[in-house]
Design an enzyme around this catalytic site. Sequence first.
Site, PDB file in Angstrom:
ATOM      1  CG  HIS A 255     -36.232 -52.930  21.200  1.00  0.00           C
ATOM      2  ND1 HIS A 255     -35.031 -52.981  20.544  1.00  0.00           N
ATOM      3  CD2 HIS A 255     -36.886 -51.853  20.702  1.00  0.00           C
ATOM      4  CE1 HIS A 255     -34.965 -51.969  19.681  1.00  0.00           C
ATOM      5  NE2 HIS A 255     -36.074 -51.272  19.763  1.00  0.00           N
ATOM      6  NE  ARG A 275     -33.413 -53.077  14.120  1.00  0.00           N
ATOM      7  CZ  ARG A 275     -34.602 -53.357  14.642  1.00  0.00           C
ATOM      8  NH1 ARG A 275     -35.460 -54.084  13.976  1.00  0.00           N
ATOM      9  NH2 ARG A 275     -34.917 -52.918  15.837  1.00  0.00           N
TER      10      ARG A 275
END
Lengths: 653, 262
Positions: A255, A275
Amino acid sequence: MADIGHSDVLRLPYDVVVIGAGGSGLRAAIEARLAGKRTAVISKSLFGKAHTVMAEGGCAAAMGNMNPNDNWMVHFRDTMRGGKFLNNPRMAELHAKEAPERVWELEAWGALFDRTKDGKISQRNFGGHEYPRLAHLGDRTGLEIIRTLQQKVVALQQEDAVSHGDPEALIKVYAETTITRLISDGEGRIAGAFGYIRETGEFVLFQAPTVILATGGIGKTFKVSSNSWEYTGDGHALALLAGAKLINMEFVQFHPTHMVWPISVRGLLVTESVRGDGGVLRNSEGRRYMFDYVPDVFRAQYAETEEEADRWYADPDHNRRPPELLPRDEVARANNAEVKAGRGSPHGGVFLDIASRLPAEEILRRLPSMYHQFKELADVDITKEPMEVGPAQHYVMGGVEVDPDTGESAVPGLFAAGEVSGGMHGSNRLGGNSLSDLLVFGRRAGLGAVEYLNRLGPKQPVPDEGAVEAAQTEAQAPLQRTGGENPYAVHDAVQETMSSLVGIIRTEAEIRRAMAELDKLGERAANVAAAGGSAYNPGWHMALDMRNIMLMARCVAAAALERQESRGGHTRDDHPGMSPAWRRVILACSLEGDTVAITRQDTPQMRADLLALFDKSELKKYLTEEELASIPAPAPAATAAASATATATEETH
Amino acid sequence: MAYQAALRVWRGDHGQGDLTPYTVEVNEGEVVLDVLHRLQASQANDLAIRWNCKAGKCGSCSMEINGRPRLACMTRMSTFAEDEVLTITPLRTFPVIRDLVTDVSFNYAKARQIPSFTPDPSVGLGEFRMQQVDVQRSQEFRKCIECYLCQNVCHVIRDHPENERPFAGPRFLMRIAELEMHPADTADRRDIAQDDFGLGYCNITKCCTEVCPEHIKITDNALIPMKERVAGRKYDPVVWLGSKISRRPRSAGTPKVPGKQT
């Protein structure tokens, strides 16, 4: 030193034994109990503490609450693209179709997701998802899901107390209990599961014709990982030792955003929601570099300028997505490349900036855990300054090969669901598709076990007593060994080897070095010793976990060596391209004696109606010439459906 | 910079044990759990610690550090002076299993006594409609990670095991408040909050709120509003008179307490 005779094994009869008490395990157990089966849930930790609590961003389900264009077909396409078309298409289909109902069901069991203005479940944007799709509760969705499932189990126990006079008549959670071996009946059918109860060290045999593996992943094979201590590949290893196959083990998800500083919290997850909610990645020069890393297969769907990307948040129908929301494998590689090019942050990460993108009170409302985490552990106020982040191991796409509809493995009576199963996510999992995977396939595995039991008839499997005895001898060995290796030191060495040599970027030479290292470490791992007794002795547990960790390290390394291409969570520096020929190949790990063997299988074919959901120009990026030639010309109705859903995609370009 | 910290860690089981002194290296940015892990890996392989996520999200590593109930994974070493001796002991309210690990089954037993979420059965899948402002109150309580630090610190049961039967503790009184404020729940738990779960024992000293690692305002937002609801129901003279006249001792929606012997 433990001195327990072989007869001192607690024997507990059940219909279904679920190993693992996270999202998929509890969902499977609930389904088995709803069908009236006597169900045991084995939890390596306390009830309600499983790794699912760490899932932050949300649970993907095409409910269409934020954008009515969303539906299962769009979700299916996103999932296949995210997995670079290596996914088992039937699993991706079932997942996309059933996820909304599984989320709504949680609501009926008391879950409180964030809401839209009209009172429906709110959905958030995430990497690789065309529309806002993740049901969420702030940034602690996993906790909400596990607590809801935990409370549903309790509600069922309350019903059983009334109807059976005993809350645990039909479903019982065995907390802090670890399974070390599956036991068969001598004919290869599952007959039980052998393990120990942490508190007392007592050995226990759960006698049952069905076992559902729901043990999660293998993160503790790597040094920098967001996974908890439980993630030692137990279910993967148990399946392998019982004769099942593991597929896709080369695909490990790194990740892209975890804390990198202070060292002690390196690997602590920073949710993708940062994000999704507008956060951007920058390098030490202040450049928003993700625009430089959009790969060809995704070029058409992602913005080329900051202006267009920024417009997308308010007007997604007329602008393309920001490249920060590419699938995780792409973003992780980009972050890695920026650091290697010398444009990293002071502590070896990159900058993730939400402070300049949202007002402080909005950040506090949407990302409370992230605020809390940075403030308390790093003295960083994310409403005022950027975070330093970097990639860490997060998930394994590989797992037990199962039947998509029932979750049954090649071993009769053995089922798997969630992270421990393989195929659903192909070579890379999209964020948000894990919590939904747990619910959809947890329920299906529960149903699969129920159907198996109903078919079984009177010929119940009887545990092979020799195997029970051997399991007990194996479990006692580290306590009886004197002068052996410190298990913590061996574990540390395996993690170091895997992180540095079979990590995010791989080469043949490094993988071979890792395999040679693992051979040496294997000898040390076989000689680990535990001081003290058998009651709540973490040293002993670590010693027992080493067998599984070693097996996982070997599977990942062997599969990574074999696959000579780069795809999703497997990046080979010496084979940088994605190869249509390799897309047709699935690598399967099995155990031959003590050796991990790799065999090649065909990737499951996508049905024509599912293929028709994609534009042929997109399929060209993934399939071989031969495959493309064999695609039948779509029937007029299918074409209409495909173009209708494709239009939704096209319009955002 | 790295330094050597002096620790006194409680070791023992079955009620027998004492504080064992250790010296362990500490590096910049570390939390107490890092230091305990280093101690475990290098000097005391069998030191029993309960932990899971090491991220403040699972609530497993609850212990008492210099007498204060805390999560070891969220307690930074920099909050202590380098020459300060750290005394690390198990949660005092619960029986010790071994070393720093306690038997917290009391909490699971209480959880099972609270009548579960009771929605209107006629609402179909996907048909719940709730406003954010209405779910937000219960959402605060659902941040609870069940670390049981509030249960451990509450003076009603800390050193008073005789109160463990009539009193559910802050965590589970908060669970009742959570269900009471849940927009889709139909049951009325006001009477049982007082009669069966001991809400009246709470005299709002707010110790629970002070130790909550999730910063949930347990007392202000859950327990006091719950007391107000109970007062309105049980002690308002008009309501009291009404209940006498209608001869309904309990509101129709009051669920039976599971497992209660009557």
